[in-house]
Design a protein around this motif. Structure first.
Motif, PDB file in Angstrom:
ATOM      1  N   GLU A   1      80.791 -36.876  -5.143  1.00  0.00           N
ATOM      2  CA  GLU A   1      79.855 -35.883  -5.674  1.00  0.00           C
ATOM      3  C   GLU A   1      78.621 -36.554  -6.264  1.00  0.00           C
ATOM      4  N   LEU A   2      78.839 -37.694  -6.936  1.00  0.00           N
ATOM      5  CA  LEU A   2      77.711 -38.436  -7.499  1.00  0.00           C
ATOM      6  C   LEU A   2      76.749 -38.877  -6.403  1.00  0.00           C
ATOM      7  N   LEU A   3      77.288 -39.346  -5.287  1.00  0.00           N
ATOM      8  CA  LEU A   3      76.432 -39.795  -4.191  1.00  0.00           C
ATOM      9  C   LEU A   3      75.623 -38.635  -3.622  1.00  0.00           C
ATOM     10  N   VAL A   4      76.269 -37.477  -3.449  1.00  0.00           N
ATOM     11  CA  VAL A   4      75.567 -36.311  -2.892  1.00  0.00           C
ATOM     12  C   VAL A   4      74.478 -35.828  -3.850  1.00  0.00           C
ATOM     13  N   VAL A   5      74.819 -35.693  -5.125  1.00  0.00           N
ATOM     14  CA  VAL A   5      73.831 -35.225  -6.111  1.00  0.00           C
ATOM     15  C   VAL A   5      72.707 -36.255  -6.260  1.00  0.00           C
ATOM     16  N   GLY A   6      73.063 -37.548  -6.231  1.00  0.00           N
ATOM     17  CA  GLY A   6      72.033 -38.584  -6.301  1.00  0.00           C
ATOM     18  C   GLY A   6      71.075 -38.506  -5.131  1.00  0.00           C
ATOM     19  N   ALA A   7      71.600 -38.214  -3.940  1.00  0.00           N
ATOM     20  CA  ALA A   7      70.728 -38.035  -2.775  1.00  0.00           C
ATOM     21  C   ALA A   7      69.775 -36.867  -2.996  1.00  0.00           C
ATOM     22  N   GLY A   8      70.275 -35.806  -3.649  1.00  0.00           N
ATOM     23  CA  GLY A   8      69.406 -34.673  -3.968  1.00  0.00           C
ATOM     24  C   GLY A   8      68.282 -35.070  -4.912  1.00  0.00           C
ATOM     25  N   VAL A   9      68.593 -35.918  -5.900  1.00  0.00           N
ATOM     26  CA  VAL A   9      67.548 -36.416  -6.803  1.00  0.00           C
ATOM     27  C   VAL A   9      66.535 -37.243  -6.026  1.00  0.00           C
ATOM     28  N   GLY A  10      67.022 -38.033  -5.058  1.00  0.00           N
ATOM     29  CA  GLY A  10      66.111 -38.803  -4.224  1.00  0.00           C
ATOM     30  C   GLY A  10      65.186 -37.919  -3.406  1.00  0.00           C
ATOM     31  N   VAL A  11      65.728 -36.803  -2.889  1.00  0.00           N
ATOM     32  CA  VAL A  11      64.895 -35.862  -2.127  1.00  0.00           C
ATOM     33  C   VAL A  11      63.835 -35.249  -3.039  1.00  0.00           C
ATOM     34  N   LEU A  12      64.217 -34.899  -4.273  1.00  0.00           N
ATOM     35  CA  LEU A  12      63.245 -34.378  -5.231  1.00  0.00           C
ATOM     36  C   LEU A  12      62.140 -35.398  -5.471  1.00  0.00           C
ATOM     37  N   GLY A  13      62.511 -36.672  -5.619  1.00  0.00           N
ATOM     38  CA  GLY A  13      61.505 -37.704  -5.801  1.00  0.00           C
ATOM     39  C   GLY A  13      60.615 -37.874  -4.587  1.00  0.00           C
ATOM     40  N   LEU A  14      61.184 -37.734  -3.385  1.00  0.00           N
ATOM     41  CA  LEU A  14      60.391 -37.850  -2.165  1.00  0.00           C
ATOM     42  C   LEU A  14      59.353 -36.738  -2.092  1.00  0.00           C
ATOM     43  N   VAL A  15      59.766 -35.524  -2.454  1.00  0.00           N
ATOM     44  CA  VAL A  15      58.813 -34.408  -2.475  1.00  0.00           C
ATOM     45  C   VAL A  15      57.687 -34.709  -3.461  1.00  0.00           C
ATOM     46  N   ALA A  16      58.033 -35.274  -4.624  1.00  0.00           N
ATOM     47  CA  ALA A  16      57.015 -35.612  -5.612  1.00  0.00           C
ATOM     48  C   ALA A  16      56.095 -36.733  -5.127  1.00  0.00           C
ATOM     49  N   ASP A  17      56.602 -37.596  -4.250  1.00  0.00           N
ATOM     50  CA  ASP A  17      55.760 -38.641  -3.666  1.00  0.00           C
ATOM     51  C   ASP A  17      54.761 -38.077  -2.651  1.00  0.00           C
ATOM     52  N   LEU A  18      55.142 -36.972  -2.014  1.00  0.00           N
ATOM     53  CA  LEU A  18      54.324 -36.432  -0.931  1.00  0.00           C
ATOM     54  C   LEU A  18      53.344 -35.357  -1.390  1.00  0.00           C
ATOM     55  N   ARG A  19      53.680 -34.665  -2.474  1.00  0.00           N
ATOM     56  CA  ARG A  19      52.810 -33.593  -2.956  1.00  0.00           C
ATOM     57  C   ARG A  19      52.985 -33.422  -4.453  1.00  0.00           C
ATOM     58  N   PRO A  20      52.017 -32.780  -5.135  1.00  0.00           N
ATOM     59  CA  PRO A  20      52.124 -32.628  -6.589  1.00  0.00           C
ATOM     60  C   PRO A  20      53.343 -31.791  -6.986  1.00  0.00           C
ATOM     61  N   VAL A  21      54.131 -32.322  -7.898  1.00  0.00           N
ATOM     62  CA  VAL A  21      55.263 -31.605  -8.479  1.00  0.00           C
ATOM     63  C   VAL A  21      55.148 -31.731  -9.996  1.00  0.00           C
ATOM     64  N   PRO A  22      55.073 -30.633 -10.727  1.00  0.00           N
ATOM     65  CA  PRO A  22      54.937 -30.711 -12.188  1.00  0.00           C
ATOM     66  C   PRO A  22      56.056 -31.537 -12.815  1.00  0.00           C
ATOM     67  N   ARG A  23      55.713 -32.255 -13.871  1.00  0.00           N
ATOM     68  CA  ARG A  23      56.700 -33.106 -14.525  1.00  0.00           C
ATOM     69  C   ARG A  23      57.878 -32.300 -15.037  1.00  0.00           C
ATOM     70  N   VAL A  24      57.622 -31.102 -15.520  1.00  0.00           N
ATOM     71  CA  VAL A  24      58.707 -30.283 -16.058  1.00  0.00           C
ATOM     72  C   VAL A  24      59.698 -29.901 -14.962  1.00  0.00           C
ATOM     73  N   VAL A  25      59.211 -29.723 -13.739  1.00  0.00           N
ATOM     74  CA  VAL A  25      60.106 -29.398 -12.616  1.00  0.00           C
ATOM     75  C   VAL A  25      60.971 -30.592 -12.276  1.00  0.00           C
ATOM     76  N   ARG A  26      60.380 -31.785 -12.271  1.00  0.00           N
ATOM     77  CA  ARG A  26      61.159 -32.988 -11.985  1.00  0.00           C
ATOM     78  C   ARG A  26      62.235 -33.207 -13.042  1.00  0.00           C
ATOM     79  N   LEU A  27      61.861 -33.027 -14.304  1.00  0.00           N
ATOM     80  CA  LEU A  27      62.831 -33.222 -15.378  1.00  0.00           C
ATOM     81  C   LEU A  27      63.942 -32.184 -15.321  1.00  0.00           C
ATOM     82  N   ALA A  28      63.572 -30.953 -14.973  1.00  0.00           N
ATOM     83  CA  ALA A  28      64.587 -29.903 -14.852  1.00  0.00           C
ATOM     84  C   ALA A  28      65.564 -30.217 -13.726  1.00  0.00           C
ATOM     85  N   GLY A  29      65.045 -30.729 -12.615  1.00  0.00           N
ATOM     86  CA  GLY A  29      65.914 -31.105 -11.512  1.00  0.00           C
ATOM     87  C   GLY A  29      66.839 -32.249 -11.885  1.00  0.00           C
ATOM     88  N   GLN A  30      66.321 -33.240 -12.594  1.00  0.00           N
ATOM     89  CA  GLN A  30      67.154 -34.358 -13.034  1.00  0.00           C
ATOM     90  C   GLN A  30      68.219 -33.890 -14.023  1.00  0.00           C
TER      91      GLN A  30
END
Length: 350
Positions: A73-102
């Protein structure tokens, strides 16, 4: 033992190959940054995520190395965090959204049955803190990967001592993938981890530390957890202090971590990465010794003292100018647009 060698080698080669391959489309489509006057790919973190998930996932799926309860489960959820970071690398994502996802990801992996609700929520907040701290480590060539490799090896030793073989296997695969990434990220870097790789690495390491120490003696666990992540914490404190003094969230404020302060003392980029890696090794070794019972929890006080003195001293160091500063999409530029070296940018306040 044989599987561990094969898995680590596979993760290293896969991450290294992917980092090289992904650099081509990154340069083609403008998914890049300028760092000290050089254009570097922002997709190196995706190579770390894919290399870790594929190798660890194949081992679990084939039954050769089961990750076990909670680790998959940790690996799957960690991959989801990585996808969130990838989206933030490609387009603007508010800091509050990133923190909420983490935060949501941290809440999902914490073992409340062993920690209880109160301690579980505290552990979730600590995971978010460490994850964000690793994000700031990626501001300089070779630093995040080096600290990640050292921390993963130390945590792997802690997991092996607790007979958590699945978690130890995951951490060894992550360390190998980061090593493959470092082949392209060592100064002068050709690719960087971006938020994708940095957040994934920080989240997996912090969550693994919580899993290893869940249900154990609180004081010793707290000392080990701090020692294992002392360098990332010190870097985050320096960055936050720099932003507070500057009053604005701009390119200079983003370059006030350990690496850039050490550059201000005259070290080269490689020299700064080596010094930070040595500090990470020393503090992680203390954390491992505390975890194994070979040192008392008080040993973490020495780490805290050294980190405090270092932070106070480095706060007085002036950050050297850098025309090729790192620019994130949510700091006032459009995705894929990289300013020329020396260009002036207007950056939105934080």
């Amino acid at each position: 033992m044989l599987y561990g060698i094969i898995a680590a080698t596979s993760a290293l080669l896969l991450a290294s190959a992917l980092a090289a391959v992904l650099r081509v489309p990154a340069l083609r489509f403008g998914l890049v940054e300028r760092r000290r006057g050089r254009t570097v790919s922002r997709l190196g973190g995706a190579a770390v995520v894919v290399g870790t998930v594929v190798v660890a996932g194949v081992g679990d799926w084939s039954g050769v190395a089961r990750l076990g309860t909670g680790v998959g489960e940790l690996l799957v959820v960690g991959a989801g965090v990585g996808v969130l970071g990838l989206v933030a690398d490609l387009r603007p994502v508010p800091r509050v959204v990133r923190l909420a996802g983490q935060a949501a990801a941290a809440v999902a992996v914490v073992p409340y049955d062993e920690l209880g609700v109160g301690a579980g929520l505290f552990a979730s907040a600590w995971i978010v803190l460490v994850t964000s701290a690793f994000g700031s480590l990626d501001q300089a060539d070779g630093v995040m990967g080096t600290v990640g490799v050292v921390t993963a090896f130390a945590l792997g030793g802690c997991a092996a001592a607790e007979v958590m073989d699945g978690l130890a296997a995951l951490l060894s695969v992550l360390a190998a993938a980061l090593t493959g990434f470092l082949m392209h990220n060592w100064a002068p870097a050709r690719t960087v981890a971006g938020r994708c790789g940095a957040l994934f690495t920080g989240f997996v390491l912090a969550s693994a530390a919580v899993l290893v120490h869940a249900g154990r003696e609180p004081l010793g666990s707290a000392g080990a957890l701090f020692a294992l992540t002392a360098v990332a914490t010190a870097d985050a404190v320096l960055v936050l202090a720099g932003r507070r003094r500057g009053g604005r969230l701009g390119p200079v404020a983003c370059r006030r971590g350990l690496a850039h302060r050490l550059r201000g003392l005259g070290l080269t980029a490689r020299g700064a990465a080596v010094v930070i890696g040595a500090a990470a090794f020393a503090s992680a070794l203390v954390g491992l010794l505390i975890d194994l019972g070979w040192a008392g929890a008080g040993a973490a006080c020495w780490v805290a003292g050294a980190a405090g003195v270092s932070v106070l001293g480095l706060l007085r160091v002036r950050v050297p100018p850098d025309r090729g500063f790192r620019v994130h999409p949510d700091q006032g530029t459009r995705p894929g647009v990289v300013p020329p070296a020396g260009a002036s940018l207007r950056v939105r306040s934080g």
